[in-house]
Design an enzyme around this catalytic site. Structure first.
Site, PDB file in Angstrom:
ATOM      1  N   TYR A 142       0.565  -1.043   0.325  1.00  0.00           N
ATOM      2  CA  TYR A 142      -0.341   0.012  -0.158  1.00  0.00           C
ATOM      3  C   TYR A 142       0.643   1.073   0.261  1.00  0.00           C
ATOM      4  O   TYR A 142       0.149   2.608  -0.315  1.00  0.00           O
ATOM      5  CB  TYR A 142      -0.869  -0.221   1.200  1.00  0.00           C
ATOM      6  CG  TYR A 142      -2.191  -0.798   1.164  1.00  0.00           C
ATOM      7  CD1 TYR A 142      -1.930  -2.093   1.202  1.00  0.00           C
ATOM      8  CD2 TYR A 142      -3.412  -0.053   1.497  1.00  0.00           C
ATOM      9  CE1 TYR A 142      -2.925  -2.862   0.749  1.00  0.00           C
ATOM     10  CE2 TYR A 142      -4.520  -1.034   0.980  1.00  0.00           C
ATOM     11  CZ  TYR A 142      -4.469  -2.177   0.607  1.00  0.00           C
ATOM     12  OH  TYR A 142      -5.837  -3.503   1.384  1.00  0.00           O
ATOM     13  N   LYS A 192       3.937 -14.843   3.673  1.00  0.00           N
ATOM     14  CA  LYS A 192       4.014 -16.135   2.615  1.00  0.00           C
ATOM     15  C   LYS A 192       5.589 -16.322   2.235  1.00  0.00           C
ATOM     16  O   LYS A 192       6.288 -15.717   1.513  1.00  0.00           O
ATOM     17  CB  LYS A 192       3.303 -15.031   1.334  1.00  0.00           C
ATOM     18  CG  LYS A 192       3.498 -15.945  -0.046  1.00  0.00           C
ATOM     19  CD  LYS A 192       2.611 -17.655   0.361  1.00  0.00           C
ATOM     20  CE  LYS A 192       2.839 -18.341  -1.141  1.00  0.00           C
ATOM     21  NZ  LYS A 192       1.636 -19.531  -1.007  1.00  0.00           N
ATOM     22  N   ASP A 224      -1.662 -18.554   2.194  1.00  0.00           N
ATOM     23  CA  ASP A 224      -2.833 -18.886   1.430  1.00  0.00           C
ATOM     24  C   ASP A 224      -3.797 -20.257   2.801  1.00  0.00           C
ATOM     25  O   ASP A 224      -4.589 -20.603   2.508  1.00  0.00           O
ATOM     26  CB  ASP A 224      -2.547 -19.634   0.532  1.00  0.00           C
ATOM     27  CG  ASP A 224      -0.506 -20.056   0.386  1.00  0.00           C
ATOM     28  OD1 ASP A 224      -0.156 -20.555   1.678  1.00  0.00           O
ATOM     29  OD2 ASP A 224      -0.074 -21.236  -0.175  1.00  0.00           O
ATOM     30  N   ASP A 248      -5.739  -7.191   5.099  1.00  0.00           N
ATOM     31  CA  ASP A 248      -6.966  -6.554   3.999  1.00  0.00           C
ATOM     32  C   ASP A 248      -7.502  -7.529   3.761  1.00  0.00           C
ATOM     33  O   ASP A 248      -8.523  -7.282   3.715  1.00  0.00           O
ATOM     34  CB  ASP A 248      -6.472  -5.532   3.038  1.00  0.00           C
ATOM     35  CG  ASP A 248      -7.680  -5.232   2.336  1.00  0.00           C
ATOM     36  OD1 ASP A 248      -8.660  -4.700   2.934  1.00  0.00           O
ATOM     37  OD2 ASP A 248      -7.576  -5.062   0.388  1.00  0.00           O
ATOM     38  N   ASP A 252     -11.504  -9.537   5.443  1.00  0.00           N
ATOM     39  CA  ASP A 252     -12.507  -9.312   4.812  1.00  0.00           C
ATOM     40  C   ASP A 252     -13.230 -10.806   4.707  1.00  0.00           C
ATOM     41  O   ASP A 252     -14.426 -11.418   4.958  1.00  0.00           O
ATOM     42  CB  ASP A 252     -12.336  -8.926   3.318  1.00  0.00           C
ATOM     43  CG  ASP A 252     -13.167  -7.356   3.291  1.00  0.00           C
ATOM     44  OD1 ASP A 252     -12.179  -6.839   3.742  1.00  0.00           O
ATOM     45  OD2 ASP A 252     -13.165  -7.515   1.801  1.00  0.00           O
TER      46      ASP A 252
END
Ligand code: IPM
Ligand code: MN
Length: 357
Positions: A142, A192, A224, A248, A252
């Site tokens: 970001y 990751k 993942d 982020d 959700d």
């Protein structure tokens, strides 16, 4: 106590949900002897319309001079075609950066009265679901270097870089471990590291911080796999700490599995007590101005504000308890409505919660 709150009502349903949160906060003030002073400031689409930019300097100055900031929601189709740096979302990123809010706290909890709205099978949720995502908020892709250009062959390129410094990882990990100490004493650090350098540094630093918290159970998990585990066995999680983009996406997912996106508050914090509090849902332009929105996530965000910025735990409990009671009595806004329940408007929901304080 007297507290100054900068208020960003924003776009879409922002103004109506914030009005209800202020209603509840005022009731808390009356009951517990505090005064809350609100200063409305512009950000997002309404700021673009009024000033040409999504985050006017005046807004930054007032937010920084306040004890805390309350935000409704920003954005809408009207501003979707503007270039990236002039979109309403750029205002949100700008204020996070300007206030140095590196820690975003997003609880996802299955509320018993709303368990029916959870999309997962009962055999998966029977052990409950009560986790907190601690998302790094002012680093990673970001805020990293970005570039869009056309090369000499006419090929267009775009890149965003996910960059982290060790101290940025360390401070967010500490927030997660401190939080775990007050909850279920378990931290999952999500990365990751099998692919990304930034994740390998993340993992190294997370391990170092974990050593200082021997009383907290600690585990690395790949992002993942985390996405999968969230729908497979969400009860295994207590506190999850992760970088900006992963957080982020996972937040959700986590909020959806509670079945009530319209119910989830969030807090964004920096080094001190100044914070920014907002519901995690968006500006819902389709129902804006119709008094239909669910104000509970904003009301619960105000409870987080009381707890984290003002050290008013008892007052925060009073709001959370009031919300639980109103739901237990069967009152619902349209988004969480189910058979046999009583459907109420946004302002009626605010009234109901305020009455219970
Ligand atoms: C969020 C939102 C924002 C983000 C957008 C609106 C910039 O999705 O708060 O999760 O990506 O951080
Ligand atoms: Mn998001």
């Amino acid at each position: 106590m007297n507290k100054k709150i900068a208020v960003i009502k924003g776009d879409g349903i922002g103004p109506e949900i914030v009005d209800e949160a202020e209603k509840v906060l005022n009731k808390v003030g009356e009951k517990f002897g505090h005064t809350f002073e609100y200063t409305d400031v512009l950000m997002g689409g309404c700021a673009i319309d009024a000033t040409g930019v999504p985050l006017p300097q005046e807004t930054i100055d007032i937010c920084l001079a306040s004890d805390s900031v309350l935000l409704g929601a920003v954005g809408g189709p009207k501003w979707d075609t503007l270039p990236g740096n002039l979109r309403p979302e750029a205002g949100l990123l700008g204020i996070r950066g300007a206030m140095k809010l590196f820690a975003n706290i997003r609880p996802a909890k299955l509320i018993p009265a709303l368990a029916g709205a959870c999309p997962l099978k009962e055999e998966i949720t029977k052990n409950g679901l009560d986790l907190v995502i601690v998302r790094e908020l002012i680093g990673g892709a970001y805020f990293g270097a970005r570039d869009t250009h056309v090369d000499e062959n006419g090929v267009k390129h775009a890149s965003d870089s996910m960059a982290y410094a060790d101290y940025e990882i360390e401070r967010i990990c500490r927030v997660a471990f401190d939080m775990a100490r007050k909850r279920g004493k378990k931290v999952h650090s999500v990365d990751k590291a099998n692919v990304l350098d930034s994740s390998r540094l993340w993992r190294e630093v997370a391990h170092k911080v974990a050593e200082e918290y021997p009383d907290v159970e600690f585990q690395d998990i790949l992002v993942d796999n985390t996405a999968m585990q969230l729908v497979h066995n969400p009860a295994q999680f207590d506190v999850m700490v992760t970088e900006n983009l992963f957080g982020d996406i996972l937040s959700d997912e986590a909020s959806m599995i509670t079945g009530s996106l319209g119910m989830i508050p969030s807090a964004s914090l920096g080094e001190g007590t100044l914070g920014l509090y907002e519901p995690i849902h968006g500006s819902a332009p389709d129902i804006a101005g119709q008094n239909k929105a669910n104000p509970l996530a904003t009301i619960l965000s105000v409870a987080m504000m009381l707890r984290y910025s003002f050290d008013m735990g008892e007052e925060a409990d009073a709001i959370e308890k009031a919300v639980d009671e109103v739901l237990a009595e069967g009152y619902r806004t349209g988004d969480i409505m189910s058979e046999g329940m009583k459907c109420v408007s946004c302002s009626e929901m605010g009234d109901l919660v305020a009455q219970k304080i």
